[in-house]
Design a protein around this motif. Sequence first.
Motif, short mmCIF file in Angstrom:
data_model
loop_
_atom_site.label_atom_id
_atom_site.label_comp_id
_atom_site.label_asym_id
_atom_site.label_seq_id
_atom_site.Cartn_x
_atom_site.Cartn_y
_atom_site.Cartn_z
N SER A 1 40.51 36.41 35.15
CA SER A 1 41.75 36.45 34.37
C SER A 1 42.01 37.86 33.86
CB SER A 1 41.67 35.49 33.18
OG SER A 1 40.73 35.97 32.24
N GLU B 1 42.85 38.61 30.90
CA GLU B 1 42.19 38.70 29.59
C GLU B 1 40.73 39.11 29.74
OE1 GLU B 1 41.64 35.95 25.61
OE2 GLU B 1 41.80 34.96 27.55
N ASP C 1 47.35 37.02 36.57
CA ASP C 1 48.18 36.98 35.37
C ASP C 1 48.58 35.56 35.01
OD1 ASP C 1 48.27 39.80 35.24
OD2 ASP C 1 49.93 39.85 36.66
N LEU D 1 48.77 32.12 33.67
CA LEU D 1 48.03 31.57 32.53
C LEU D 1 47.38 30.22 32.83
CD1 LEU D 1 50.41 32.56 29.60
CD2 LEU D 1 48.31 33.68 30.35
#
Length: 174
Positions: A57, A59, A162, A164
């Motif tokens: 991810s 993040e 990207d 989610l």
Amino acid sequence: MANVFEAVSERDTLAARRAARLAVSEFNAAYCAVLDDGDLKDWPRFFTEDAFYNITSRENFDDDRPVGLVYCEGRGMISDRALAISETSMFGPRYLRHYITNERVTGIEEDGTVLAGCNYQLIETLSELPEGRLHQAGRMIDRFRPQEDGSLLLASRIAVYDTLLVPNALVLPV
């Protein structure tokens, strides 16, 4: 034999980057064709023996966390994943299409290793979802190692998604 991607002078740098970008683009087209056609047993041949492959991810990537949905060190692990998917996984019929855009060469190291990146989208079509859907979108960060025959192999591919929400069928490679 001189490495095609080595830049020997400032004047040759642009030509070397253009040649590398064309080689990367041709590599990615062949790579996507194998995955789109479902030839997973052929997928590991795109990697060096010591390759690293990760789908993670944004993040986790931005926070330098090595955790990924897929994490493979070496062609052996990549081959195991391909075999497991093609021989043991049970899921409904699906079709995937990979789209790679904005390919760019970000550098060429002295040994000819090509640093590159691109954006990607993976579209999935299922029998119960015939209109298709976005399965995943993101960017790839690649290191290509030139071979004796002039071809490229991936020494590292990190797919940073990207999206989610990722469907639980992410067992398939990007």
